[in-house]
Design a protein around this motif. Structure first.
Motif, PDB file in Angstrom:
ATOM      1  N   GLN A  28      13.751  -3.996  -4.599  1.00  0.00           N
ATOM      2  CA  GLN A  28      12.941  -5.273  -4.142  1.00  0.00           C
ATOM      3  C   GLN A  28      13.815  -6.580  -4.561  1.00  0.00           C
ATOM      4  O   GLN A  28      13.596  -7.513  -4.195  1.00  0.00           O
ATOM      5  CB  GLN A  28      11.568  -5.000  -5.011  1.00  0.00           C
ATOM      6  N   GLU A  29      15.000  -6.196  -5.291  1.00  0.00           N
ATOM      7  CA  GLU A  29      15.646  -7.504  -5.697  1.00  0.00           C
ATOM      8  C   GLU A  29      16.449  -7.786  -4.580  1.00  0.00           C
ATOM      9  O   GLU A  29      16.633  -9.043  -4.475  1.00  0.00           O
ATOM     10  CB  GLU A  29      16.661  -7.000  -6.634  1.00  0.00           C
ATOM     11  N   THR A  58       4.718 -11.079   5.845  1.00  0.00           N
ATOM     12  CA  THR A  58       4.211 -10.179   4.905  1.00  0.00           C
ATOM     13  C   THR A  58       2.895  -9.465   4.764  1.00  0.00           C
ATOM     14  O   THR A  58       2.521  -8.399   4.681  1.00  0.00           O
ATOM     15  CB  THR A  58       4.493 -10.693   3.554  1.00  0.00           C
ATOM     16  N   GLU A  59       1.909 -10.426   5.096  1.00  0.00           N
ATOM     17  CA  GLU A  59       0.575 -10.236   5.260  1.00  0.00           C
ATOM     18  C   GLU A  59       0.226  -9.203   6.325  1.00  0.00           C
ATOM     19  O   GLU A  59      -0.559  -8.415   6.476  1.00  0.00           O
ATOM     20  CB  GLU A  59      -0.331 -11.333   5.399  1.00  0.00           C
ATOM     21  N   ARG A  60       1.140  -9.441   7.306  1.00  0.00           N
ATOM     22  CA  ARG A  60       0.492  -8.256   8.528  1.00  0.00           C
ATOM     23  C   ARG A  60       1.368  -6.929   8.134  1.00  0.00           C
ATOM     24  O   ARG A  60       0.518  -5.784   8.420  1.00  0.00           O
ATOM     25  CB  ARG A  60       1.169  -8.765   9.988  1.00  0.00           C
ATOM     26  N   GLN A  66      -0.365  -1.159   5.857  1.00  0.00           N
ATOM     27  CA  GLN A  66      -0.028  -0.048   4.933  1.00  0.00           C
ATOM     28  C   GLN A  66      -1.036   0.728   4.176  1.00  0.00           C
ATOM     29  O   GLN A  66      -2.032   0.220   3.823  1.00  0.00           O
ATOM     30  CB  GLN A  66       1.244  -0.779   4.019  1.00  0.00           C
ATOM     31  N   LYS A  67      -0.770   1.985   4.077  1.00  0.00           N
ATOM     32  CA  LYS A  67      -1.874   2.777   3.267  1.00  0.00           C
ATOM     33  C   LYS A  67      -1.516   2.634   1.675  1.00  0.00           C
ATOM     34  O   LYS A  67      -0.162   2.425   1.365  1.00  0.00           O
ATOM     35  CB  LYS A  67      -2.162   4.080   3.661  1.00  0.00           C
ATOM     36  N   THR A  68      -2.251   3.054   0.747  1.00  0.00           N
ATOM     37  CA  THR A  68      -1.935   2.977  -0.720  1.00  0.00           C
ATOM     38  C   THR A  68      -1.932   4.433  -1.138  1.00  0.00           C
ATOM     39  O   THR A  68      -1.778   4.733  -2.433  1.00  0.00           O
ATOM     40  CB  THR A  68      -3.295   2.276  -1.540  1.00  0.00           C
ATOM     41  N   ASP A  69      -1.702   5.364  -0.316  1.00  0.00           N
ATOM     42  CA  ASP A  69      -1.592   6.863  -0.849  1.00  0.00           C
ATOM     43  C   ASP A  69      -0.386   7.207  -0.771  1.00  0.00           C
ATOM     44  O   ASP A  69       0.342   7.180  -1.899  1.00  0.00           O
ATOM     45  CB  ASP A  69      -2.771   7.688  -0.051  1.00  0.00           C
ATOM     46  N   LEU A 129       5.259  -4.881  -1.126  1.00  0.00           N
ATOM     47  CA  LEU A 129       4.858  -5.853  -0.085  1.00  0.00           C
ATOM     48  C   LEU A 129       3.802  -7.017  -0.858  1.00  0.00           C
ATOM     49  O   LEU A 129       3.879  -8.314  -0.858  1.00  0.00           O
ATOM     50  CB  LEU A 129       4.054  -5.293   0.960  1.00  0.00           C
ATOM     51  N   ASP A 130       3.049  -6.557  -1.708  1.00  0.00           N
ATOM     52  CA  ASP A 130       2.220  -7.317  -2.576  1.00  0.00           C
ATOM     53  C   ASP A 130       2.999  -8.094  -3.543  1.00  0.00           C
ATOM     54  O   ASP A 130       2.853  -9.334  -3.608  1.00  0.00           O
ATOM     55  CB  ASP A 130       1.489  -6.628  -3.216  1.00  0.00           C
TER      56      ASP A 130
END
Length: 881
Positions: free
Chosen positions: A586-587, A611-613, A618-621, A630-631
């Motif tokens: 992420q850096e 970023t919102e798109r 994306q799924k969270t599993d 992304l968040d």
């Protein structure tokens, strides 16, 4: 009579060959006969008959042991040989009919119940002679009776004639009688007659027999009647007397006969006596034999009992041997599997042997579990010892496999990290990192990991950690190289655009948001693929990988495809492992955001939309870390944008300390439209929450700062507000019509503008027009707030008489035009923007007329018809100025 073709053996052999070649090897030919396929008497009209062979065959079913009968039609091929043409099942035959138009009687046709179409004519055949016809029909009727237990309908054929023909043409073997002479014990010669009968097949069927029996009964009745007629019976009494006489004669004859045969009777009695003695001897012999048989039965019962016991013992021994063999197969360790599990390399070419060994080891361990083995076997010493050996073998194999895989993962990542050509591809091309070769090499050991999971689930924890650590270095290096190259090839303006710039498109900075979008476009799918591949490769339960292109096709130990359950509790463990796999990457995303913010802070808006798109898709599993990444990027963008908004607010607030009178229109009031336009241009369909909050902060700071700046000079307070609010509305008019968030602030500025205008007009009226208005104003106030005096009593109060009113009106209305001109000059002098003067002057005239009209109404109400300058005249005077 000519020989029939039914007796032609060569024809029968040809039929056998033809039927066997068409899949009828098991069929037996009952009758084969030559026929002609034609129209009987219609051949005289020129239609030639086609030669055919009819073969009646039977076949025994292999399942039900039933006999099936068929009628096969064979035709002559071009080589003069026979070949099958059609096949009819005898069970569908319902009708046999001789064609009435054929006087020879040799043409007939067969009706079948499975020929439903009326357009298809039933098969019609012409025999060579009546004998051939009767022979074929008789054979078919016999088969129907014997196999189907029913007869088809027969039309145009005389059954009696057919039966008579069958009797005459069916060979019958007569009964042979042989006589032999033997001597008995008494020396008498005994004649023994032996009859050998040969069974003759009856040709009469049920229909024929019934008809014959009826004719025989009729004949007997007729003969009886004829006999009674010949006797000449006339009267009953005479017939009775005659019958009595005949009876007496017969009795006398019988007595005489008995006397004649007395010697014969004595001889028979002697024979009976001798037979009685023989019977007594036989009875004694039978009793002796019966005793011997009873003892024999007892011996046989004893032998059978011992035999049953021995058979039971034999069966038990066989079952025990089979069970022991099965148990030995479970606990026996094949040497080839033992060698593979304890020694040897894990090369790709040997993986099949390792997988087979693992499958055997898993099956052996499961077979020795308490739930899968008889309780009596579970406590056996051999079973316990063998279970311990299998556990040791499993521990050795698991340790060897873990050491190999840890080194293998590290070697794969180091090889790619040290490959300069691999990272050279990012220079100038910005290609997506290619991990296909790495995944291909990992798939080689996917089955091995699956078996390690089934053997020792805890062994996957260090393997997952080793894989994550090795691949994390590669992913971070790829992201860093890609990010650096992305920033180096992106051309940015030398000077960052300021928010107060006059031109919106003076510096195009869209390339920085495109660079951020490219970073997400390349790496977000890559990270999702890596997460999904890792989840499936490392055998995580509860992860749905239906959309995964890297399906490993892993099978469970029973041979079924391993499809994890989506309700598993390993999702948290997977997300923790993904954090180790992708943490630190992420850096480089943050670096792109910081770089884009420095080039143009307003590009945070478009980056927020991109970023919102990606976040919504994306799924969270299986890609939980990617969703969190992304968040975090969205939060980072919002933080940077808010930082810019705070800086803008500080710039606005600093104007409070730098502004000195005369103030005029503040710069940020007119140039806010530039900032808002640029912000709206960067919105790409995402939610407007961030933009609307920014507008609220900026406009709130602008209006608050304006109020503070206006308070520094109380004389020009309302003038400053009027000019700035008017400038804000003029610059924001078009944008407020299309942006609901700005329309709210436009209406707020309009309300503040109206309030400031009202205060300014009252101030100018009170100050500039004091000479003409003060007397009227004070006179009006003297009674307007006197709540204790009634209207009719006001003229009698001190200072409020009619004479006082006339003095005030004379003094106040003298030179009023000069006062109005002074009020206009005051407004012109106060306003820096002359565009606002017409509207303010009109508002001042309206305010003055409203106050004057109220005064005139009050005077008329209190003083009656006292002369006062009318409102219309005053309005006309103001309009002329």
């Amino acid at each position: 009579m000519a020989r029939s073709s039914a007796e032609d053996m060569e024809l029968r052999r040809s039929c056998v060959v033809a039927i066997a070649g068409n899949g009828g090897k098991e069929e037996e030919i009952v009758l084969s006969i030559r026929v002609a396929k034609g129209r009987g008497i219609f051949e005289k009209l020129g239609r030639l008959a086609e030669p055919r062979v009819l073969a009646v065959t039977t076949k025994r079913s292999s399942r039900s042991e039933k006999i099936k009968a068929f009628i096969r039609v064979l035709k002559y091929s071009s080589g003069a040989g026979l070949e099958p043409a059609k096949l009819y099942k005898l069970k569908h035959l319902t009708k046999l009919e001789v064609v009435a138009n054929d006087p020879s009687g040799c043409t007939f046709f067969m009706g079948f119940d499975n020929i439903r179409s009326h357009s298809v004519a039933p098969p019609q055949w012409t025999m060579r002679n009546i004998d051939d016809r009767n022979r074929l029909l008789f054979c078919i009727l016999n088969l129907c009776k014997e196999i189907l237990a029913r007869l088809p309908k027969v039309v145009g054929i005389d059954i009696v004639e057919l039966a008579l023909w069958a009797k005459d043409n069916t060979p019958v073997v007569t009964t042979q009688v042989t006589t032999t002479e033997e001597s008995n014990q008494d020396g008498a010669t005994v004649t023994v007659v032996t009859e050998r009968e040969v069974q003759v097949v009856s040709v009469e069927k049920d229909l024929l027999v019934s008809h014959a029996e009826e004719e025989e009964e009729d004949m007997e009745s007729m003969q009886s009647l004829l006999g009674m007629y010949l006797m000449g019976i006339g009267e009953t009494e005479a017939f009775s007397e005659r019958m009595k006489e005949e009876l007496l004669a017969l009795e006398a004859t019988n007595v005489y006969s008995l006397l004649e045969v007395e010697p014969l009777v004595d001889e028979v009695v002697q024979g009976l006596d001798s037979a009685t003695f023989c019977i007594d001897d036989i009875d004694e012999w039978l009793q002796i034999i019966n005793v011997k048989l009873r003892h024999m039965r007892e011996d046989i019962a004893s032998i059978e009992s011992r035999n049953n016991t021995m058979e039971l013992l034999s069966d038990n021994c066989k079952g025990l041997v089979a069970e022991l063999d099965r148990l030995l197969n479970h606990i026996c360790i094949p040497p080839e599997y033992s060698t593979v599990l304890t020694a040897g390399s894990f090369e790709e070419k040997r993986m099949l042997k390792h997988v087979e060994a693992c499958e055997w080891l898993s099956g052996a361990l499961r077979s020795l579990e308490t739930s899968n083995i008889e309780p009596c076997y579970a406590n056996m010493r051999a079973v316990r010892e063998r279970h311990q050996e299998l556990e040791k073998l499993k521990a050795v194999f698991v340790k060897r496999a873990m050491d190999f895989l840890r080194n293998y993962f590290s070697t794969l990542a180091d090889f790619m990290l040290n490959d300069k050509n691999y990272f050279a591809q990012f220079r100038g091309q910005l290609k997506r990192p290619d991990h296909s070769d790495l995944r291909f090499k990992c798939r080689t050991y996917a089955r091995l990991l699956q078996h390690l999971k089934s053997l020792d689930r805890s062994s996957l924890i260090p393997l997952r950690k080793a894989y994550c650590q090795s691949l994390n270095l590669l992913l971070r290096r790829e992201a860093r190289e890609f990010s650096n190259e992305l920033r180096s090839i992106t051309k940015t303006p030398r000077n960052a655009p300021a928010w107060l710039e006059g031109s919106i498109s003076s510096n195009d900075t869209s390339m920085v948001s495109e660079a951020y979008s490219n970073m997400l476009k390349i790496f977000i799918p890559l990270l999702v693929d890596e997460s999904s591949f890792f989840a499936h490769f490392m055998c995580f339960d509860g992860i749905d990988n239906k959309d995964d292109d890297d399906d490993l096709e892993i099978m469970d130990p029973d041979g079924n495809e391993d499809k994890p359950d989506t309700t598993s509790s390993e999702l948290d463990a997977l997300n923790d492992a993904l954090k180790d796999l992708l943490d630190g990457i992420q850096e480089d995303f943050y670096a792109i955001i910081d770089w884009a913010w420095k080039v143009d802070p307003l590009r945070c808006i478009s980056m927020y939309g991109v970023t919102e798109r990606y976040l919504s898709g994306q799924k969270t599993d299986a890609a939980g870390f990617v969703h969190k990444l992304l968040d975090d990027l969205r939060s980072k963008i919002v933080s940077q944008f808010n930082k810019f908004i705070e800086e803008v607010c500080h710039q606005i607030e600093r104007n409070e300390r730098n502004i000195r009178p005369p103030i005029g229109v503040l710069s940020y009031m007119t140039k806010f439209e530039n900032l808002a336009s640029r912000m709206e241009q960067n919105i790409q369909g995402q939610s407007r929450d961030m933009i609307d909050k920014a507008y609220s902060k900026l406009v709130g700071a602008m209006f608050a700062t304006l109020e503070k700046i206006a308070e520094t000079d109380s004389k020009s307070f309302d003038i400053v507000l009027i000019e700035n609010y008017a400038a804000f509305q003029n610059s924001l008019f078009e944008l407020a019509n299309v942006v609901p968030g700005l329309a709210m602030f436009y209406h707020l500025a309009s309300e503040n503008y109206e309030q400031a205008c009202t205060r300014l007009c009252n101030f100018v009226i009170n100050i500039v027009c004091l000479s003409c208005y003060l007397g009227i104003y004070l006179f009006f106030l003297s009674y307007e707030f006197d709540f204790f005096v009634k209207f009719e009593q006001i003229p009698f109060q001190q200072g409020l008489s009619k004479a006082d009113l006339r003095k005030v009106l004379k003094y106040s209305l003298t030179g009023i035009e000069r006062s109005f001109n002074g009020m206009n000059r005051k407004l012109q002098k106060s306003l820096s923007s002359q565009e606002l003067l017409p509207s303010l002057w009109d508002k001042c005239k309206k305010e003055f007329l409203a106050k004057y009209e109220a005064f005139v109404e009050m005077v008329l109400k209190i003083y009656g018809n006292e002369p006062v300058t009318p409102v219309a005249e005053m309005k006309q005077l103001l309009a002329s100025l």
